[in-house]
Structure formats: structure tokens, C-alpha cells
Design an enzyme around this catalytic site. Sequence first.
Site, PDB file in Angstrom:
ATOM      1  N   HIS A 479       0.837  -1.208   0.000  1.00  0.00           N
ATOM      2  CA  HIS A 479       0.000   0.000   0.000  1.00  0.00           C
ATOM      3  C   HIS A 479       0.873   1.260   0.000  1.00  0.00           C
ATOM      4  CE1 HIS A 479      -3.677   2.340   1.270  1.00  0.00           C
ATOM      5  NE2 HIS A 479      -2.729   3.157   1.687  1.00  0.00           N
ATOM      6  N   GLU A 480       1.802   1.331   0.946  1.00  0.00           N
ATOM      7  CA  GLU A 480       2.637   2.530   1.045  1.00  0.00           C
ATOM      8  C   GLU A 480       3.576   2.651  -0.151  1.00  0.00           C
ATOM      9  OE1 GLU A 480       1.710   4.663   3.024  1.00  0.00           O
ATOM     10  OE2 GLU A 480       0.473   3.406   4.313  1.00  0.00           O
ATOM     11  N   HIS A 483       1.739   4.413  -2.938  1.00  0.00           N
ATOM     12  CA  HIS A 483       1.855   5.872  -2.788  1.00  0.00           C
ATOM     13  C   HIS A 483       3.215   6.354  -3.293  1.00  0.00           C
ATOM     14  CE1 HIS A 483      -1.816   6.797  -0.702  1.00  0.00           C
ATOM     15  NE2 HIS A 483      -1.542   6.058   0.353  1.00  0.00           N
ATOM     16  N   HIS A 486       3.473   6.481  -7.003  1.00  0.00           N
ATOM     17  CA  HIS A 486       2.690   7.612  -7.512  1.00  0.00           C
ATOM     18  C   HIS A 486       3.514   8.898  -7.449  1.00  0.00           C
ATOM     19  CE1 HIS A 486      -1.541   9.694  -7.433  1.00  0.00           C
ATOM     20  NE2 HIS A 486      -0.958   9.775  -8.608  1.00  0.00           N
TER      21      HIS A 486
END
Length: 695
Positions: A479-480, A483, A486
Site C-alpha cells: 500500500h505505502e 503511494h 505515484h
Amino acid sequence: MSQENPLLAVANSKNEFPRFDLIVPEHVEPALDTILSQNRDRIQQLIRDISDPDWENFMAPLEDLDDRLEKMWSPVSHLNSVDDNDLLRQAYEACLPKLSEYSSEMGQNKDLFDKVSQLRNSGTFDELNQAQKKSIENDLRAFRLSGIDLSKKDQDRYREISRRLSELSNRFSQNVLDSTDAWHLDISEQSQLEGIPETAISLAKSVAERAQQDGWRFTLQAPSYIPFMTFCADRALREEMYCAYVTRASEEGPNAGSFDNGPLIVEILQLRREISQILGFENFAAYSLETKMADTPEQVESFLRDLAARSRPAAENEWRQLNEFAQQECGIDELKAWDLAWVSEKLQQKLFDFSPEELRAYFPLPRVLSGMFETVSRLFSIRIDEIKPTEAERPAVWDDSVSIFRISDPDGQIRGYFYTDLFARSTKRGGAWMADCASRRKSSNGTQLPVAFLTCNFTSPVDDKPALLTHDEVMTLFHEFGHSLHHMLTKIDVSGVSGINGVPWDAVELPSQFLENWCWERGTLDLISGHVETGETLPDHLLERMRAGKNFQSAMQMIRQVEFSLFDLLLHSQDAEEGFDSVQSLLDSVRRQIAVSIPPAFNRFQNSFGHIFAGGYAAGYYSYKWAEVLSADAFSLFEERGVFDEKTGHSFLTNILEAGGAEEPMTLFKAFRGREPTVDALLRHSGLDTASSSS
């Protein structure tokens, strides 16, 4: 202040990496004072000297000033989160009012606003690229939301409120950290450890040894608290641990009143309501949504209540099943909050012959990291390499456990860098997050590459063995890293809309939640799993049981997230004048409407709800569910074409990851998916699609 201050050298450097070895608390405030003063002077000079503003002569110099400030402040802010100490905390807190004042001052600078407006309304604007146009439009919106049109009296009050909110949010976060560190449970009898996994016992032993104590010490940090509550057979100890955890930073519990966030919550809400009304909004929720995908609080509330309605029948069944199991198999007549994780684990074991703890041995952190990097390399045609401590180019770090990596294209072109800080420490804020260290931008000095901080709180390696992750922790890491990708893979050269900058809050979770899906795929699991002793990848029989239990209590989890989201939304939509009791009453009311399990009256969840009181999620916690609709629907295209389909991966890279905030997120999503998102994939992935069809 001369250039002798090392932090000014950090700010003035053309290098993207902070010099953490040069940052000491006594340099922080003087360096900030110097930069803010120089920025003010330079802005006034630009306003005075530039009669016909364009991007190069006006906006680019402003971007230079913002970047210099970010280079100085970003590492200081990061250290405040991961390496807390009294001197740094004092320096950090002394700077917050100055930063708030500067931000408000710039946002209310009429001459600056007029220059940006002049550029926006000139023929030059039409010649700019999309990223430059969007950055200017965002700037003009920010002026409006900073009170550019207000009277002098209201502008002064806006600035006063902004400064105070900054202080309160920081104090809220510090209270949670301090209350978490202020309590522990020491165990001296081996019999009291019954059921607790060896990894958690070893950690507790090492914590006790560092404190020069005999026996085992369990803390309220996640790597200690979660396995304790999930596996400890001693019900009385679970109750003691639970009570300490859910009363952190409150007027209840073992440290009642010592770090109480209750008064802070009331003041934060009152000030947020006042600032939104000064700006002409009905409430803070409406103000918050000005910069998000969702249009109105009513739209968000409808979205949340629809999810609750679709999920509640299944959640009620799950709750009924849990209670029956507790009575029939566990000898618990009345299920209490401190029993939920323990009984749920027992039920999962019975239903699926599977316990998440079994998986730890298959997920040693080094294997997970290398496999995760290989997964995204296949998806997006990138390469990830560690910058080893022996390499001359490796910059300084704040802790010996920190690693640094570079991302590059197959041809060797570097795209960005990231730090990983993955283990829990007493001086470190809990949770997991990605923060930007430097943003991609193009200036007269060339292209500055993006740098990210990837932070988690996993259990540290013990006894020379690698850290072992649960599958949930593997998903947290993915998940991190979503980020981080991105932020780092952007090809936008305007810092205000590059990477995660300028992306609406309810769309920013799309890449992170999207990447979690690969944690369930055989192709990825072969890369990220390898038994710590044998190297064997996760066997089929465990994968089958893991997948069978994937949606175990998914409806209860959905309801829980909706509960938090609706509480946040309604809290910022109502009058906040009645004090802390009204906050508790609202939470109780939401729970009666939404929840299937009501916590005990002493539970003070809201007092440590840092997302909305110390983070950026105020009136925006719904963003997790909103973006989950986007991410599930995006992944469904990979399900149709193949999870490592090269063409689909390239499309996600170009339309989502590389595009930053230069376009509206719905435009980007439709470019990737070919249509607007639907909730169907989320419900299907959660095992709730049958429930939705009957509602």
C-alpha cells in the site's frame, strides 16, 4: 544568519537528498527564519519588477522559493515523526506558528494574487502546458480558500485560527505518541504467555532486556499490541491491555488526564467550523470538499450509507456467528471488546484451518521487498536498486535500519529515490505512511528528481533473524509503496501538480489500494514468499486456505470503516459548540446506526484518531472507501486481461502514475478504464456482491 547554518546549506543544495547528518535542533528555527525572510523579500521584488507575468519570469521563481523551503522543512518534519526527542520537538513546535503565518500571509497577499490572476487572464496562459495551467488554477483556488476576498478583520482572524490549528494538531499527535509510550505491561510468569506467538514473545523479551527488566514487556505499539490481543489466552490480561490502548490520550484509563486530547478535539472542531464560516461555507465538511473529487457532504453521506446498507446484513450474520462460536467453543457467555480479536482468530482457524500467524515464516522482509520490487518492475517496466551503505553516493540516514533505493527505467534513466524506515521504535509515530521528501520539477538547474519517505512500524529483527511479516503487513508495505510509486514515477515537471501534489485527497489512495491486489496473486506470492528456514514459497494448500479466508469478517470490516468515515463527516458538518460530550454522543449515535459491535463506554477511540485531528483526513476519511471503489475497478481490468499484462500495466503507468495532479482524477481514470468507475468490483472483492444484488 549567514550561510554557516548547515540547514541553509541543505536548503540551497541542488542535491535531492537531505543531509540528515547536519540537522540539529538548534539550527532549525534560525534557518527557517532566514528562508522565510528571504522568500518574503524575493516575492515583493517579483511583484514590483514583473509587469507582464508569465511562467518563466514569475511562476518559476515562486516555485524555486517553495522548493527551497520544502528542502529545509521536509527533513525536519520527517525527523519529528520518526526520531522524536525533546530538543527537536521544541524546535519543531516553535516553527509551526511561523510556517502557518507565512502560508496565510502568502494566501492573502493581494498583490501576489493580482499577478497570478493577470497571468491567468492573459493570452500567455493559453500557451502554457496542461500542468502549468492546472497549477495556476489550483493556486487561484488556494488564494480563495485562504481568504483573499475577506475583510482585514476576517483575514487576521483566519491567520490566527490557522496558526492555532497547526499547534493543536501537532500537540494532538504528540499526546498520542507520549501516551502510547507511557504504558506497558510487564509479565514475569511463563504461564501468562500462553497462546502468544514466539515472534511476539521474543520481541517482548528484548524490550524488557533493553529496559533492564526481567521477564517480558508488552507495549501499546502495534507490533506488540496486535499479536497480544489476537493470541493471548489470559482474558484478564487482554482486558488490561485493551483498556490501556483505547483510553490513550484521554480522561479515562491508567494514565487518565495525563495526555488528554479531549479539550484539543473541542477546540479544533470549533476553530475549523469558524474558519469555514468566515470563508462562506456552511460547515467544515463543505469547505474540505472544495479540493476533493466528491461534490457535497450529502453526496458523501449517501455513498457511505449505501455501503453500510449493502454490508450490514452480512455484518450482522458475521457478528451472530462470532457470538455463537464464543459461547459454544470458547466458554465466553458475553463477548467483550477485548475478546474480539482472540475469538475471531480461533473462529478463522476452525473455519479455514488457517491462522494468519502461520504465514509469518513465509514472509521474511528481505524476500518481500525484493519480490515487491520485481512485481512492480514487471508491471511498469522499471528497475529498483538499493544504494548500499558502502557506496559513496549514499546519503546520511537518521537510523541504522534505514535503507535507500533508486528507481530507474530499463535504459538506466533514474526516475526517483526512496528511503525505507520499516521498524517500530519508541521515538517514532505509529502507523504507516508515505511522505514526500522532494518533488519532481524542472528549473534552470535542470530536472529535480522526486524522493519519498516510506515508513512502517513492523516488528524489528530479533536474534539475528530477519523480520517476519504477516500477510496484512505485506499488504501495508505494498500500500505505502503504491503511494511512493505515484510520487516517484511522475513525469510532470511542475512541482505543484507532480507526483501526489495536487491530487484530490479522495483519489490519492487509488495507486496504494490498487497495488495491494497483487498480494493475493500466485505470480506475486512466488516472488515475495520464501520460508525463513527452507526458502520454500507459499504452498498451494496455504494459499487456498488464505484465499478462502480472505473475506473473513469483511462485512464487519466494511462497517467499521464506514463508521469512522461517517463519524468524521457528520462531526465536521454539525455545530461544535457543545463540547466533548457532543463528540462522544455523535460517535455513539453513529455506532447505533452502523455498527454491529458497540465498544464499552470508556472507549475513547476519537482521542487517538490522528487521521482527522493530526493528519489531512478531516472530513475526508471517507477517501479510503471512495478510492477503494476506484482501485477495485481499476484492478478488475487486470483480472480481465491478466495481472501482469504488459499493455494494461503501461496504461496504468501513463494514465495514473505518471500524470500526477495535472488532470482531474476522473479524466485520468476514464482514460485508463474506458468508463466511469462502478462499485461492483469492490463489493465482489469483499464478498458482498450477493448482498448488494438483494438490496
